[in-house]
Design a protein around this motif. Structure first.
Motif, PDB file in Angstrom:
ATOM      1  N   GLY A   1       0.817  -1.202   0.000  1.00 10.31           N
ATOM      2  CA  GLY A   1       0.000   0.000   0.000  1.00 10.31           C
ATOM      3  C   GLY A   1       0.850   1.251   0.000  1.00 10.31           C
ATOM      4  O   GLY A   1       1.874   1.321   0.690  1.00 10.31           O
ATOM      5  N   HIS A   2       0.413   2.242  -0.765  1.00  2.26           N
ATOM      6  CA  HIS A   2       1.144   3.509  -0.895  1.00  2.26           C
ATOM      7  C   HIS A   2       0.222   4.663  -0.530  1.00  2.26           C
ATOM      8  O   HIS A   2      -0.886   4.772  -1.070  1.00  2.26           O
ATOM      9  CB  HIS A   2       1.655   3.692  -2.321  1.00  2.26           C
ATOM     10  N   GLY A   3       0.659   5.534   0.355  1.00  2.00           N
ATOM     11  CA  GLY A   3      -0.214   6.604   0.825  1.00  2.00           C
ATOM     12  C   GLY A   3      -1.201   6.053   1.839  1.00  2.00           C
ATOM     13  O   GLY A   3      -1.392   4.834   1.968  1.00  2.00           O
ATOM     14  N   ALA A   4      -1.859   6.966   2.582  1.00  2.00           N
ATOM     15  CA  ALA A   4      -2.706   6.549   3.705  1.00  2.00           C
ATOM     16  C   ALA A   4      -3.826   5.604   3.291  1.00  2.00           C
ATOM     17  O   ALA A   4      -4.022   4.543   3.900  1.00  2.00           O
ATOM     18  CB  ALA A   4      -3.277   7.785   4.393  1.00  2.00           C
ATOM     19  N   LYS A   5      -4.587   5.964   2.250  1.00  2.00           N
ATOM     20  CA  LYS A   5      -5.703   5.110   1.838  1.00  2.00           C
ATOM     21  C   LYS A   5      -5.216   3.782   1.257  1.00  2.00           C
ATOM     22  O   LYS A   5      -5.744   2.715   1.572  1.00  2.00           O
ATOM     23  CB  LYS A   5      -6.576   5.856   0.810  1.00  2.00           C
ATOM     24  N   GLY A   6      -4.208   3.846   0.395  1.00  2.00           N
ATOM     25  CA  GLY A   6      -3.679   2.607  -0.170  1.00  2.00           C
ATOM     26  C   GLY A   6      -3.088   1.710   0.896  1.00  2.00           C
ATOM     27  O   GLY A   6      -3.246   0.483   0.861  1.00  2.00           O
TER      28      GLY A   6
ATOM     29  N   LEU B   1       2.756  -4.541   3.229  1.00  2.00           N
ATOM     30  CA  LEU B   1       3.704  -3.439   3.318  1.00  2.00           C
ATOM     31  C   LEU B   1       3.000  -2.103   3.151  1.00  2.00           C
ATOM     32  O   LEU B   1       1.965  -2.010   2.478  1.00  2.00           O
ATOM     33  CB  LEU B   1       4.798  -3.566   2.258  1.00  2.00           C
ATOM     34  N   TYR B   2       3.595  -1.072   3.736  1.00  2.00           N
ATOM     35  CA  TYR B   2       3.010   0.273   3.671  1.00  2.00           C
ATOM     36  C   TYR B   2       4.107   1.314   3.485  1.00  2.00           C
ATOM     37  O   TYR B   2       5.046   1.377   4.281  1.00  2.00           O
ATOM     38  CB  TYR B   2       2.229   0.560   4.944  1.00  2.00           C
ATOM     39  N   SER B   3       3.982   2.106   2.434  1.00  2.00           N
ATOM     40  CA  SER B   3       4.866   3.249   2.192  1.00  2.00           C
ATOM     41  C   SER B   3       4.053   4.530   2.372  1.00  2.00           C
ATOM     42  O   SER B   3       3.145   4.806   1.572  1.00  2.00           O
ATOM     43  CB  SER B   3       5.442   3.195   0.772  1.00  2.00           C
ATOM     44  N   PRO B   4       4.319   5.326   3.409  1.00  2.00           N
ATOM     45  CA  PRO B   4       3.516   6.541   3.646  1.00  2.00           C
ATOM     46  C   PRO B   4       3.586   7.563   2.510  1.00  2.00           C
ATOM     47  O   PRO B   4       2.594   8.222   2.201  1.00  2.00           O
ATOM     48  CB  PRO B   4       4.131   7.104   4.935  1.00  2.00           C
ATOM     49  N   HIS B   5       4.764   7.742   1.881  1.00  2.00           N
ATOM     50  CA  HIS B   5       4.924   8.711   0.793  1.00  2.00           C
ATOM     51  C   HIS B   5       4.478  10.127   1.187  1.00  2.00           C
ATOM     52  O   HIS B   5       3.827  10.826   0.405  1.00  2.00           O
ATOM     53  CB  HIS B   5       4.147   8.277  -0.457  1.00  2.00           C
ATOM     54  N   GLY B   6       4.804  10.572   2.363  1.00  2.00           N
ATOM     55  CA  GLY B   6       4.465  11.952   2.755  1.00  2.00           C
ATOM     56  C   GLY B   6       3.024  12.085   3.162  1.00  2.00           C
ATOM     57  O   GLY B   6       2.696  12.002   4.347  1.00  2.00           O
ATOM     58  N   GLY B   7       2.143  12.333   2.231  1.00  2.00           N
ATOM     59  CA  GLY B   7       0.692  12.367   2.402  1.00  2.00           C
ATOM     60  C   GLY B   7       0.197  12.733   3.779  1.00  2.00           C
ATOM     61  O   GLY B   7       0.202  13.888   4.196  1.00  2.00           O
ATOM     62  N   SER B   8      -0.243  11.717   4.533  1.00  2.00           N
ATOM     63  CA  SER B   8      -0.814  11.945   5.853  1.00  2.00           C
ATOM     64  C   SER B   8       0.192  12.545   6.825  1.00  2.00           C
ATOM     65  O   SER B   8      -0.195  13.148   7.832  1.00  2.00           O
ATOM     66  CB  SER B   8      -1.348  10.618   6.423  1.00  2.00           C
ATOM     67  N   LEU B   9       1.496  12.396   6.536  1.00  2.00           N
ATOM     68  CA  LEU B   9       2.513  12.916   7.451  1.00  2.00           C
ATOM     69  C   LEU B   9       2.595  14.438   7.425  1.00  2.00           C
ATOM     70  O   LEU B   9       3.286  15.040   8.258  1.00  2.00           O
ATOM     71  CB  LEU B   9       3.884  12.315   7.114  1.00  2.00           C
ATOM     72  N   HIS B  10       1.899  15.087   6.486  1.00  2.00           N
ATOM     73  CA  HIS B  10       1.900  16.551   6.433  1.00  2.00           C
ATOM     74  C   HIS B  10       0.972  17.171   7.474  1.00  2.00           C
ATOM     75  O   HIS B  10       1.057  18.369   7.754  1.00  2.00           O
ATOM     76  CB  HIS B  10       1.485  17.034   5.038  1.00  2.00           C
ATOM     77  N   TYR B  11       0.065  16.379   8.063  1.00  2.00           N
ATOM     78  CA  TYR B  11      -0.881  16.944   9.022  1.00  2.00           C
ATOM     79  C   TYR B  11      -0.160  17.417  10.286  1.00  2.00           C
ATOM     80  O   TYR B  11       0.859  16.832  10.700  1.00  2.00           O
ATOM     81  CB  TYR B  11      -1.938  15.912   9.423  1.00  2.00           C
TER      82      TYR B  11
END
Length: 397
Positions: free
Chosen positions: A100-105, A126-136
């Motif tokens: 999964g990539h990003g929060a929803k994925g 597996l999960y790759s955050p890719h920034g996304g939700s980490l900007h909050y």
């Protein structure tokens, strides 16, 4: 040494736009060429003709198919329908790996992977955050909710995969130190992209390329351009290439500053085609994770000036003279002026091309990712039982 068997890999993400889509396309192509079977699950409501063309290019490598269904950006009751539809499709494909990539994925991949395990079926999650939700912001209601969910989902995660050290540190600061396995695997681009892109005779001075939204800093670019002209006391030229919700605002800004004739605007196009249109690439983002545009520009031997955000200092060097503080139009303008006035600026400011390729090539990225996939799966030559509904092996823990 064991012989690594081909894997069935499905990548899950929401929006087929930007860096996540690029990351998945590169992994899918390389892994498919190695004999693995790859599929993609993503949102059907975002993207346009440009993204459709990119899907057409990658489709021959997707032996497990391309599944697109509506996936909302924010949390909603519709997620239940998206999850159930995703589960039925993924279950029928019998994957070895759900990435999964990003929060929803990431949520889709891990929840479905865990549901398959309930049915006595082993799959790596597996999960790759890719920034996304980490900007909050961590003290905001949304941030507390999202980071709380991220923490809970760690219990259904076999490995986190961060694309840069900045992303890994941000996760630790906002979500907490990972309680599951966590790896850093840098983004990479294909060897074919490590070729110089020469500029056209009519090339402009500066290029902004990317989403037209405030997070990416197009307004900072426009303001810095105006300041650079004042510092040099002569007109300069630029292009802004991309699409996005804030485009009308930037067009008004250029009109108000009297720049409409010196900053052109074009819709999204292939990156290397855009590179031929300008001498220096400007990345004025307010926040980033590991932007591909910087890697692509370095591979094409372009001069780059950028904001000191995310993983950009890991690419340009932490002490690079090409870095400006985010949203600081004065500092960015000063660097832009130096890139024009000093013929040696690019040679001095840019990292060694050989080191860039050795660190940020897609072959290195894909090899490291494949090693991680295999490391997370059972050490058996072939999976005999693939049907999660009829499997008789003991449940995985």
């Amino acid at each position: 040494m064991r012989k690594e068997r081909p894997l069935r890999i499905i990548h899950c993400f929401r929006s087929p736009i930007g860096g996540i889509f690029r990351h998945v396309r590169d992994l899918a192509e390389i892994h498919a060429k190695q004999g693995n079977e790859v599929g993609i699950l993503c949102d059907s409501t975002t993207g346009g003709s440009y993204e459709d063309n990119l899907f057409d290019e990658i489709r021959p490598h997707l032996s497990l198919g391309l599944l697109r269904l509506p996936i909302d950006r924010s949390l909603s009751i519709k997620d239940l329908s998206a999850f159930w539809s995703s589960y039925r499709e993924i279950r029928s494909l019998k994957p070895d790996v759900l990435h999964g990539h990003g929060a929803k994925g990431g949520a889709i991949a891990r929840l479905i992977g865990s549901a398959l395990r309930v049915n006595r079926y082993r799959v790596a999650r597996l999960y790759s955050p890719h920034g996304g939700s980490l900007h909050y912001a961590p003290n905001s209601l949304t941030g507390r909710t999202v980071f709380g969910l991220e923490r809970l989902l760690e219990f259904q995660t076999d490995s986190l995969v961060f694309v840069c050290d900045f992303e890994r540190q941000t996760y630790s600061d906002k979500v907490g130190k990972p309680r599951c396995r966590a790896e850093r695997i840098y983004n990479g681009i294909p060897d074919r992209d490590f070729e110089t892109v020469y500029v056209r005779p009519d090339a402009v001075d500066f290029l902004y390329i990317g989403m037209l939204r405030d997070l990416k800093g197009p307004d900072v670019f426009i303001e810095a351009f105006a300041k650079a002209e004042r510092l040099m006391r002569r007109p300069l030229s630029a292009l802004m290439i991309g699409d996005g919700p804030d485009q009308p605002k930037y067009e008004r800004m250029m009109l108000e500053l009297g720049l409409a004739r010196r900053i052109g605007m074009l819709p999204a196009m292939k990156t290397r085609e855009a590179f031929s249109l300008a001498r220096t690439v400007v990345v004025p983002s307010r926040a980033e994770s590991m932007p591909y545009i910087v890697l692509e520009a370095l591979a094409a031997r372009k001069g780059v000036t950028a904001s000191r955000v995310g993983g950009i200092p890991e690419m340009l060097g932490p002490d690079s003279i090409a870095l400006a503080n985010p949203a600081d139009a004065d500092a960015l303008a000063s660097i832009m002026v130096q890139s024009v006035l000093n013929p040696q600026w690019k040679t001095i400011a840019m990292p060694d091309p050989g080191k860039v390729k050795a660190t940020f090539s897609a072959s290195v990225m894909a090899s490291s990712m494949m090693s991680l996939y295999h490391d997370l799966l059972p050490d058996v030559p072939e999976r005999v039982v693939r049907n999660p509904e009829t499997a008789s092996s003991p449940p995985a823990t």
